[in-house]
Scaffold this motif. Structure first.
Motif, short mmCIF file in Angstrom:
data_model
loop_
_atom_site.label_atom_id
_atom_site.label_comp_id
_atom_site.label_asym_id
_atom_site.label_seq_id
_atom_site.Cartn_x
_atom_site.Cartn_y
_atom_site.Cartn_z
N GLU A 77 35.46 66.17 28.10
CA GLU A 77 36.58 65.76 29.01
C GLU A 77 37.27 66.67 29.66
O GLU A 77 37.91 66.18 30.88
CB GLU A 77 37.31 64.98 27.87
N PHE A 78 37.53 67.66 29.11
CA PHE A 78 38.29 68.91 29.89
C PHE A 78 37.39 69.18 31.17
O PHE A 78 38.20 69.41 32.14
CB PHE A 78 38.31 70.11 28.90
N GLY A 83 37.28 69.50 37.12
CA GLY A 83 36.26 69.58 37.93
C GLY A 83 35.27 70.73 37.60
O GLY A 83 34.53 71.13 38.75
N LEU A 84 35.32 71.07 36.42
CA LEU A 84 34.30 72.43 36.09
C LEU A 84 32.90 71.76 35.77
O LEU A 84 32.70 70.71 35.08
CB LEU A 84 34.78 73.18 34.88
N ARG A 92 32.99 77.38 29.46
CA ARG A 92 33.37 77.40 28.09
C ARG A 92 34.45 78.40 27.80
O ARG A 92 35.42 78.35 26.65
CB ARG A 92 32.05 77.63 27.20
N THR A 93 34.53 79.46 28.37
CA THR A 93 35.36 80.59 28.18
C THR A 93 36.93 79.94 28.56
O THR A 93 38.01 80.22 27.86
CB THR A 93 35.04 81.91 28.92
N ARG A 94 36.86 79.20 29.58
CA ARG A 94 38.17 78.56 30.07
C ARG A 94 38.56 77.47 29.17
O ARG A 94 39.97 77.61 28.72
CB ARG A 94 38.08 78.15 31.50
N THR A 96 38.07 77.79 25.95
CA THR A 96 38.47 78.19 24.78
C THR A 96 39.83 78.81 25.05
O THR A 96 40.58 78.77 24.10
CB THR A 96 37.31 79.31 24.24
N ALA A 97 40.04 79.33 26.07
CA ALA A 97 41.35 79.96 26.41
C ALA A 97 42.35 78.89 26.42
O ALA A 97 43.42 78.89 25.95
CB ALA A 97 41.24 80.55 27.97
N GLU A 98 42.06 77.71 26.88
CA GLU A 98 42.95 76.57 26.52
C GLU A 98 43.02 76.15 25.17
O GLU A 98 44.35 75.90 24.67
CB GLU A 98 42.54 75.19 27.24
N LEU A 99 42.12 76.23 24.18
CA LEU A 99 42.33 75.71 22.77
C LEU A 99 43.34 76.94 22.23
O LEU A 99 44.20 76.57 21.25
CB LEU A 99 40.97 76.19 22.13
N ALA A 100 43.20 78.23 22.86
CA ALA A 100 44.17 79.36 22.13
C ALA A 100 45.59 78.87 22.34
O ALA A 100 46.47 79.44 21.44
CB ALA A 100 43.84 80.64 22.80
N THR A 101 46.01 77.96 23.37
CA THR A 101 47.39 77.71 23.51
C THR A 101 47.73 76.50 23.05
O THR A 101 48.89 76.16 22.84
CB THR A 101 47.85 77.79 24.96
N THR A 102 46.66 75.51 22.91
CA THR A 102 47.26 74.17 22.68
C THR A 102 46.66 73.61 21.21
O THR A 102 47.10 72.71 20.71
CB THR A 102 46.48 73.02 23.74
N GLY A 103 45.43 74.21 20.71
CA GLY A 103 44.84 73.91 19.53
C GLY A 103 45.05 74.80 18.35
O GLY A 103 45.71 75.61 18.44
N PRO A 104 44.78 74.14 17.19
CA PRO A 104 44.98 75.02 16.08
C PRO A 104 43.83 76.15 16.12
O PRO A 104 42.76 76.19 16.31
CB PRO A 104 44.30 74.14 14.87
#
Length: 297
Positions: A77-78, A83-84, A92-94, A96-104
C-alpha cells in the motif's frame, strides 16, 4: 588528510548512526515477500539467522539498531501511494525508514530473536489497540446535552481512577489487565507498574497511554468489561482483586467472583486448582479522592 584518516572518521560516524531493520517475523509474511524477485531469501529460518548475525555485528561495531515490524500488505500500500516500485531494495529501505518514525520499534540490546520478536509483536499490538480505542473515543464527539467532549471526559476519569488504583495498592510489583467488550472488537490492555527502592511508581508511558485509553472507552460507551490487578511483594502472598465496569465507574468484585474468574477454565467451565501463595480478595476502597466525576448524560 590521508586516506586512512578518512576511513577512521567514517567508522566513527557509522557508530553514531542509528539504523532500523524491518523484520518479517512470521512465515506467512515471509512468503508474501518472496513474490518480489529482488527479495533473495528463500528460507525463513535462514533469513532470521542472517538478521540476528547482522544485529550482533552492528552491535559489536558500536552501532545501535531498532527493529520494526515489516508488514507486506502495508508495504504494498505504501508503494502504491508513493509511486514506488515495490520490487526494489531501495523501496524497502524507504518503507523501513518510514516505519522507524510511525510504527512500533524495539531496540536490539544483545537479546536473541526468540526474545525480541515477541516483544516487537506485543509492541505492535499495543499500538494498534491504542489507535483503535483512541479512534472510537474521538468518534463519540460532544454531548448533545452539555457540549462536553465525551471521549476527553472519559479519559480524564480513567486517568484519575488509574491513579487511585495504583495509590491504594500495596507496594511492590503490580500487573493490571483491563478488558472491554467493544463493538466490533473486544479490547484487552495490560499495564505493569513497579516501585523502586524509594517507593516511587514506574510505568511504561506507552503501556499507560494504551491502558487508560481502553479503560476510557469502556467508561464512555458503558460497555461490559472489567479490570483485574495482581500485586506481588517479597515476603507476602500475591493478592488478586478487581472491578467490573459499571456505568461510567468501577464496581468492586467480591473475593468469590475473583476466585471463580481465575479458577475456572474459560472454554470447558471446569474448575482449575488455585495457585499456591495467592490471595483472592476484595479490592481496597478507591473512595472519591482525586477521582474526576463521570459524564452523567
Amino acid at each position: 588528510m590521508s586516506y586512512t584518516d578518512h576511513q577512521t572518521m567514517r567508522r566513527v560516524l557509522r557508530r553514531e548512526i542509528a539504523g532500523t531493520i524491518g523484520l518479517l517475523t512470521d512465515e506467512h509474511d515471509f512468503r508474501a515477500m518472496r513474490r518480489y524477485r529482488s527479495f533473495t531469501f528463500d528460507d525463513h529460518k535462514i533469513y532470521l539467522e542472517q538478521v540476528e548475525a547482522l544485529l550482533r555485528t552492528r552491535a559489536s561495531q558500536g552501532s545501535h539498531t531498532a527493529i520494526a515490524l515489516f508488514d507486506p500488505q502495508e508495504y504494498a500500500e505504501f508503494c502504491a501511494a508513493t509511486g514506488l516500485d515495490p520490487d526494489t531494495p531501495s523501496s524497502r529501505t524507504r518503507f523501513t525508514a518510514e516505519l522507524a518514525t510511525t510504527g512500533p520499534t524495539v531496540f536490539y540490546e544483545g537479546q536473541p530473536l526468540t526474545d525480541l520478536v515477541p516483544a516487537l509483536v506485543d509492541e505492535a499490538v499495543r499500538q494498534a489497540t491504542w489507535e483503535y480505542a483512541a479512534t472510537l473515543l474521538a468518534r463519540l464527539g460532544a454531548c448533545a446535552t452539555c457540549g462536553e467532549d465525551i471521549g476527553r471526559a472519559a479519559y480524564t476519569r480513567a486517568s484519575s481512577l488509574l491513579v487511585r488504583i495504583l495509590d491504594t495498592a500495596q507496594p511492590g510489583s503490580r500487573h493490571l489487565v483491563c478488558s472491554v467488550t467493544a463493538t466490533p472488537e473486544s479490547l484487552v490492555s495490560v499495564l505493569h507498574a513497579d516501585d523502586d527502592t524509594q517507593g516511587a511508581t514506574h510505568l511504561d508511558e506507552a503501556e499507560a497511554l494504551e491502558f487508560t485509553t481502553v479503560l476510557a472507552l469502556g467508561l464512555a460507551t458503558r460497555s461490559p468489561g472489567g479490570l483485574v490487578m495482581r500485586t506481588s511483594a517479597p515476603g507476602t502472598s500475591d493478592r488478586i482483586y478487581g472491578w467490573r465496569l459499571r456505568g461510567d465507574g468501577l464496581e468492586p468484585l467480591t473475593a468469590g467472583e475473583v476466585f471463580d474468574a481465575y479458577c475456572t477454565d474459560v472454554e470447558s467451565g471446569d474448575l482449575i486448582a488455585p495457585e499456591s501463595g495467592v490471595d483472592y480478595c476484595v479490592p481496597p476502597d478507591l473512595g472519591n479522592e482525586e477521582v474526576a466525576p463521570g459524564h452523567d448524560h
